[in-house]
Design a protein around this motif. Structure first.
Motif, PDB file in Angstrom:
ATOM      1  N   UNK A  64      -4.666  -6.984  -4.026  1.00  0.00           N
ATOM      2  CA  UNK A  64      -3.456  -6.449  -4.645  1.00  0.00           C
ATOM      3  C   UNK A  64      -2.245  -6.475  -3.690  1.00  0.00           C
ATOM      4  N   UNK A  65      -2.388  -5.978  -2.451  1.00  0.00           N
ATOM      5  CA  UNK A  65      -1.214  -6.018  -1.553  1.00  0.00           C
ATOM      6  C   UNK A  65      -0.741  -7.442  -1.244  1.00  0.00           C
ATOM      7  N   UNK A  81     -13.930  -2.961   5.957  1.00  0.00           N
ATOM      8  CA  UNK A  81     -15.023  -3.578   5.207  1.00  0.00           C
ATOM      9  C   UNK A  81     -15.355  -5.011   5.617  1.00  0.00           C
ATOM     10  N   UNK A 132     -12.842  -2.091  -3.435  1.00  0.00           N
ATOM     11  CA  UNK A 132     -12.049  -1.728  -2.244  1.00  0.00           C
ATOM     12  C   UNK A 132     -11.266  -2.931  -1.707  1.00  0.00           C
ATOM     13  N   UNK A 133     -11.940  -4.071  -1.616  1.00  0.00           N
ATOM     14  CA  UNK A 133     -11.260  -5.260  -1.093  1.00  0.00           C
ATOM     15  C   UNK A 133     -10.143  -5.691  -2.038  1.00  0.00           C
ATOM     16  N   UNK A 190      -7.274  -3.043  -1.398  1.00  0.00           N
ATOM     17  CA  UNK A 190      -6.687  -3.011  -0.056  1.00  0.00           C
ATOM     18  C   UNK A 190      -6.218  -4.399   0.412  1.00  0.00           C
ATOM     19  N   UNK A 191      -6.843  -5.462  -0.096  1.00  0.00           N
ATOM     20  CA  UNK A 191      -6.411  -6.803   0.331  1.00  0.00           C
ATOM     21  C   UNK A 191      -5.740  -7.606  -0.775  1.00  0.00           C
ATOM     22  N   UNK A 209     -10.918   2.504   5.037  1.00  0.00           N
ATOM     23  CA  UNK A 209     -12.212   2.117   4.471  1.00  0.00           C
ATOM     24  C   UNK A 209     -12.170   0.656   4.046  1.00  0.00           C
ATOM     25  N   UNK A 210     -11.109   0.285   3.320  1.00  0.00           N
ATOM     26  CA  UNK A 210     -10.990  -1.101   2.878  1.00  0.00           C
ATOM     27  C   UNK A 210     -10.796  -2.059   4.039  1.00  0.00           C
ATOM     28  N   UNK A 211      -9.985  -1.617   4.991  1.00  0.00           N
ATOM     29  CA  UNK A 211      -9.645  -2.465   6.129  1.00  0.00           C
ATOM     30  C   UNK A 211     -10.862  -2.775   7.012  1.00  0.00           C
ATOM     31  N   UNK A 237       0.835  -1.200   0.000  1.00  0.00           N
ATOM     32  CA  UNK A 237       0.000   0.000   0.000  1.00  0.00           C
ATOM     33  C   UNK A 237       0.872   1.252   0.000  1.00  0.00           C
ATOM     34  N   UNK A 260      -8.552   5.940   2.612  1.00  0.00           N
ATOM     35  CA  UNK A 260      -8.752   4.856   1.659  1.00  0.00           C
ATOM     36  C   UNK A 260      -8.388   3.511   2.299  1.00  0.00           C
ATOM     37  N   UNK A 261      -7.250   3.463   2.946  1.00  0.00           N
ATOM     38  CA  UNK A 261      -6.783   2.222   3.569  1.00  0.00           C
ATOM     39  C   UNK A 261      -7.760   1.755   4.649  1.00  0.00           C
TER      40      UNK A 261
END
Lengths: 274, 306
Positions: free
Chosen positions: B44-45, A149, B37-38, B41-42, A145-147, A124, A142-143
């Motif tokens: 791809x990383x 979810x 988003x997933x 944030x998940x 928000x995804x985290x 990231x 952004x980070x």
């Protein structure tokens, strides 16, 4: 009878000890923040000599604490807001979208919940560098928000499962679109779960350290937590000042808890207790 | 009987929706933002952290090194300490669940003021890990509050150097972890207790079960799912969520005696700039937590079967 009374006393005693150890550190922060450095050195256990706010003032003068608090607030509002809306749509689709693979979706969602965030931070970081978002709040928003979810989808879809399907069917027959069914029927019914979710995520966003520290390294871009760790170095010989900083940073989550406490426990019941 | 009725309704509902799925695109549209988003944030990383782990050097100047990072990590004494420490922290799971269970059972008996106790016990969970670490670093200093109190109570033998002694420091971190997570388990357990059917308890009393028998054979088995859930949650915390506590309490010290994996990854990734090395450590951490993800999914499956 006597033995029963003794047991009762033992239990009360145990609970009192647990309660004191739960509260004491918070009390320590509060009372130490009011003391002069000398007072703390000589009498760390005693009550402060009155409500002294000089430490708080000095903290505000040494660091842009107000700016950091504002950053934390923005990060909280936006990450929690985005996450709640995205999770509402996703959960509604998973539960009522007629997917064949609902269970597989929920299971892979749960798998994401246990992925350690620290393993995501390095990629990231390079992504945010490429997007020129380093040291900006959107990177962290952004980070987060995804985290948030996976947990949010878990909690909301768990809750939505208890919304009667007949209600959704009826709305459909009445010609309500999916979006207005979600908005007018499902959201009001899930308000307790949504409220809990907002509280839990907001507290998480306010408290998070690692990601904030990595992505926000400029003095003015910091959040309160990533700023607070600087106190340790700067005021290493003046503990009351560090505690004054700590005090400022725990007031918002404590207030949120005190006022939202009833919903907190109720929502926990619906989302996790079962 | 009731169950079969319920499933008939859902099957009918599903069919109707499934027929309409060709016309309706909203389920996919509603899911899209979350998937995006997933993915970023998940997914791809996770892919790129594996890719990074085969390279050495700084970002923008990476050279492939094969499995060298993985190999070197296994011979890196600090990394091995970090893994060992995370495994030591796993002890916090049974301790904190047992403690929470004891508290919840007492609260469940309707002790005077149980609501207040429950509210108080949850407070530490609200306090940021950073602040917990900061304030405990002063409470646990050799000349700190805890030892001052112990000395005044003539318990000087118990007044240890909680943070300065390399053999103790990781257990102090564990203590913090228990302190700050306990409230969550208590809330979850009392919630589960309050939703238990009363008839079973009453039946047990009618059958002449003592209080202990009732707890051991009637109440605790019914809490199995919640206990398992909390246990796994604590294990995940102990493996991968200790950064703020360790960073502010000991910063991995003294020496590297309280180093943990997330602090190690942060240090190499961001302080020392060895992205590849840190990524390989992250992959090890993923593998370790993967074992627990597997366990958790097994538990979930059992729960759904029940």
């Amino acid at each position: 009878m006597k033995r029963l009374r003794e047991l009762g006393l033992l239990q009360q005693g145990f609970l009192v000890v647990i309660s004191i150890s739960s509260i004491y550190p918070v009390w320590f922060i509060l009372q130490t923040a009011m003391k002069t450095n000398q007072e703390y050195m000589l009498r760390p256990l005693n009550l402060p000599q009155g409500l002294r706010l000089e430490n708080i003032k000095e903290v505000f003068n040494s660091f842009p604490v107000l700016h950091w608090a504002f950053n934390s607030l923005l990060v909280c509002i936006f990450s929690v807001g985005f996450c709640t809306v995205i999770a509402l749509f996703a959960s509604y689709s998973i539960v009522f979208g007629g997917w064949k693979s609902t269970r597989a979706m929920l299971n892979s969602n749960i798998a994401l919940m246990v992925i350690p965030p620290v393993t995501l931070v390095i990629p990231m970081f390079s992504l945010m560098v490429d997007l020129h978002l380093m040291n900006t709040l959107p990177s962290v928003i952004f980070f987060y928000t995804g985290l948030f979810l996976p947990f949010s989808i878990f909690l909301l879809s768990n809750f939505m499962k208890s919304v009667p399907r007949e209600l959704i069917e009826a709305a459909k027959i009445d010609g309500l679109s999916a979006i207005s069914t979600l908005w007018r029927i499902v959201v009001p019914l899930s308000s307790a779960a949504i409220f809990t979710l907002i509280l839990v995520n907001a507290i998480y966003a306010w408290n998070e350290l690692l990601i904030a520290m990595v992505f926000l390294q400029q003095q003015n871009s910091r959040t309160l937590m990533s700023g607070l760790v600087l106190f340790q170095g700067r005021f290493s010989t003046n503990i009351p000042l560090v505690m004054a900083g700590a005090l400022i940073s725990i007031i918002p989550p404590l207030l949120m808890y005190i006022f939202g406490q009833r919903f907190f426990i109720k929502g926990m019941l619906s989302g996790i207790g079962k | 009987m009731i169950e079969s009725q319920g499933s008939a309704v859902t099957v009918r509902g599903k069919n109707r929706l499934r027929n309409g799925r060709y016309r309706e695109i909203w389920p996919a549209v509603f899911l899209l933002p979350a998937i995006f988003m997933l993915g970023v944030v998940f997914v791809f990383p996770l892919i790129s952290v594996v890719k990074f782990s085969f390279y050495a050097g700084r970002v923008g100047d990476l050279a492939p090194v094969g499995f060298a990072n993985y190999y070197n990590l296994l011979h890196d004494s600090v990394f091995l300490i970090a893994i060992k420490n995370n495994l030591k922290l796993l002890i916090t799971a049974p301790v904190s669940v047992a403690l929470a269970l004891t508290i919840s059972l007492i609260l469940y008996e309707g002790v005077k003021g149980w609501r207040t106790y429950r509210i108080i016990v949850f407070i530490p969970y609200i306090i940021p890990g950073t602040v917990v670490g900061l304030s405990f670093s002063y409470l646990l200093q050799q000349s700190g509050i805890l030892n001052t109190v112990l000395n005044r109570l003539h318990l000087s033998k118990l007044a240890l150097d909680w943070l300065g002694n390399g053999a103790l420091s990781i257990y102090s971190v564990g203590g913090l972890l228990i302190w700050s997570q306990l409230g969550f388990s208590v809330i979850a357990l009392t919630a589960a207790l309050l939703s238990l059917p009363q008839e079973v308890n009453e039946a047990a009393i009618v059958d002449g079960a003592s209080k202990w028998q009732k707890q051991r054979y009637v109440i605790i088995p019914q809490l199995k799912n919640t206990i398992q859930f909390l246990f796994v949650l604590q294990i995940i915390n102990a493996l991968a969520w200790v950064f703020p506590y360790v960073f502010t309490l000991t910063r991995g010290g003294p020496g590297n005696s309280s180093m943990v994996m997330d602090l190690f990854i942060w240090q190499y990734g961001f302080s020392l700039g060895s992205v590849g090395y840190a990524s390989a450590a992250a992959v090890y951490l993923l593998g370790l937590s993967g074992i627990f993800i597997y366990l958790y999914s097994r538990i979930r499956r059992n729960q759904e079967e029940l």
